[in-house]
Scaffold this active site. Structure first.
Site, short mmCIF file in Angstrom:
data_model
loop_
_atom_site.label_atom_id
_atom_site.label_comp_id
_atom_site.label_asym_id
_atom_site.label_seq_id
_atom_site.Cartn_x
_atom_site.Cartn_y
_atom_site.Cartn_z
N GLY A 1 44.39 33.16 42.45
CA GLY A 1 44.54 31.84 43.04
C GLY A 1 43.18 31.23 43.18
N GLU A 2 42.83 30.85 44.37
CA GLU A 2 41.51 30.27 44.63
C GLU A 2 40.93 31.01 45.84
OE1 GLU A 2 39.44 28.09 43.09
OE2 GLU A 2 38.17 28.69 44.77
N SER A 3 39.88 31.77 45.57
CA SER A 3 39.39 32.67 46.62
C SER A 3 38.83 31.93 47.82
CB SER A 3 38.34 33.63 46.04
OG SER A 3 37.27 32.92 45.48
N CYS B 1 41.94 38.84 40.09
CA CYS B 1 41.20 37.59 39.91
C CYS B 1 40.59 37.10 41.24
CB CYS B 1 42.07 36.54 39.24
SG CYS B 1 41.08 35.27 38.44
N ARG C 1 31.62 34.56 39.86
CA ARG C 1 32.84 33.73 39.83
C ARG C 1 32.82 32.82 38.62
NH1 ARG C 1 33.55 30.21 44.77
NH2 ARG C 1 35.57 29.92 43.85
N ILE D 1 41.89 33.30 33.75
CA ILE D 1 41.85 31.90 34.17
C ILE D 1 40.71 31.73 35.18
CG2 ILE D 1 43.14 29.99 35.23
CD1 ILE D 1 45.72 31.62 34.59
N ARG D 2 39.69 31.05 34.79
CA ARG D 2 38.48 30.90 35.63
C ARG D 2 38.17 32.25 36.29
NH1 ARG D 2 37.67 27.42 39.67
NH2 ARG D 2 39.79 27.51 40.43
N HIS E 1 45.09 38.49 35.24
CA HIS E 1 46.33 38.30 36.00
C HIS E 1 47.48 39.07 35.39
CE1 HIS E 1 45.15 34.69 38.38
NE2 HIS E 1 44.31 34.53 37.39
N GLU F 1 50.08 39.69 36.78
CA GLU F 1 51.29 39.10 37.37
C GLU F 1 51.79 37.89 36.57
OE1 GLU F 1 48.25 38.73 38.48
OE2 GLU F 1 47.99 36.95 39.73
N1 GLN Z 1 37.92 31.06 40.05
C1 GLN Z 1 38.84 31.39 41.09
C2 GLN Z 1 38.11 31.69 42.39
O1 GLN Z 1 36.95 31.58 42.48
C3 GLN Z 1 39.69 32.57 40.71
C4 GLN Z 1 40.63 32.16 39.63
C5 GLN Z 1 41.92 32.90 39.60
O2 GLN Z 1 42.31 33.64 40.48
N2 GLN Z 1 42.61 32.65 38.54
O3 GLN Z 1 38.75 32.03 43.35
#
Ligand code: GLN
Length: 283
Positions: free
Chosen positions: A65-67, A98, A128, A167-168, A255, A257
């Site tokens: 997700g987004e940490s 992630c 990151r 993904i990122r 991921h 999942e």
């Molecule tokens: N770039 C996201 C972060 O810094 C992580 C990306 C992800 O979980 N797909 O949290």
């Protein structure tokens, strides 16, 4: 030991791809149950949003997700410190994917000062968004040798690779010396945040041994997944560390999942069973 053991596995559900993990955990439990001589386990898979819900868990997954958002929500909902206790004091099995890997690192790069809190537990520094922006997301076939599980009923990812989505994604850019706490040397690096140290509760976790960080997976020749311009910029031979384990903590950059492949979940649940059984025997 009783033939029927209840194991509660939580998935942190503050933000991100938690539902997908719950689905794969269910599939993984079915695969384990279908094996010959499988000990019957009664599993509970639960979405976790509060400290009380976390307290009922034997093991935990922190999803992608987004940490930054996840750590902010965790702080506001009073679950950040309980998470640190779960991972570092009680040392219960925890897997981060992630954004989850970022939160479980003792040190992280490219974080705004004050904008990111880490849980910690893995003596690594993550970088990151290592591969760039969302549009630079890619998939790659991975060979994950730990899944082969020598002598057991593992999975051969050489013959049947694990399709992974990045993904990122972060990578582990450095394995840190094991000090088992706040990475003092990391504090002074600009743009790097570190996790606070916490002592292991040796009354609960007997004979705990932290040990070194094990590299569990690398991404070879990522250039195969990139366009021509990116190939010019990047070292095709570079090997990025994308899966690590240290004691009770496991982390992956990608991921599992999101691809619906339950093989890592099966492996991880086996580790959880071992740990839960050991703890129950010791106490
Ligand atoms: N770039 C996201 C972060 O810094 C992580 C990306 C992800 O979980 N797909 O949290």
């Amino acid at each position: 030991m009783s033939p029927s053991v209840d194991v509660t596995v939580g998935v942190l559900a503050l933000q991100g791809a938690f539902n997908e993990h719950v689905q794969l955990l269910r599939q993984a439990a079915q695969i384990l149950a279908s094996r010959d001589n499988a000990v019957k386990r009664r599993w509970a898979f639960a979405e976790i949003r509060t400290a009380a819900e976390l307290a009922a868990c034997d093991a935990l997954i922190i999803p992608g997700g987004e940490s930054t958002t996840m750590s902010l929500v965790a702080e506001r909902s009073g679950v950040l410190e309980p998470l640190r206790d779960f991972v570092k004091v009680l040392r219960k099995p925890t897997w981060g994917t992630c954004a989850g890997l970022i939160l479980l690192a003792e040190s992280a790069n490219r974080t705004k000062n004050g904008g990111q809190e880490l849980i910690g537990g893995l003596d690594v520094r993550v970088n990151r968004n290592h591969f760039g922006r969302q549009t630079e997301s890619f998939q790659a076939n991975l060979d994950l040798p730990f899944l082969r599980n020598p002598g057991g009923k593992g999975f051969d990812t050489k013959a049947d690779p694990f399709r992974a989505i990045f993904i990122r994604a972060p990578i582990v850019e450095k394995v840190l010396p094991v000090v088992g706490g706040r990475q003092e040397r990391e504090v002074v690096i600009d743009g790097t945040v570190v996790a606070p140290s916490k002592p292991v509760d040796t009354a609960v976790v007997k004979d705990f041994h932290l040990g070194d960080v094990e590299v569990m997976g690398v991404l070879h020749g990522r250039a195969a997944a990139l366009d021509e311009a990116a190939k010019q910029r990047l070292d095709a031979e570079a090997e990025d560390i994308i899966a690590v384990r240290q004691a009770n903590v496991f982390g992956t950059s990608f991921h599992p999942e999101l691809t619906g492949d339950p093989r890592i979940h099966v492996w991880w649940l086996e580790q959880v069973i071992r740990e839960v059984d050991q703890r129950r025997q010791a106490n």
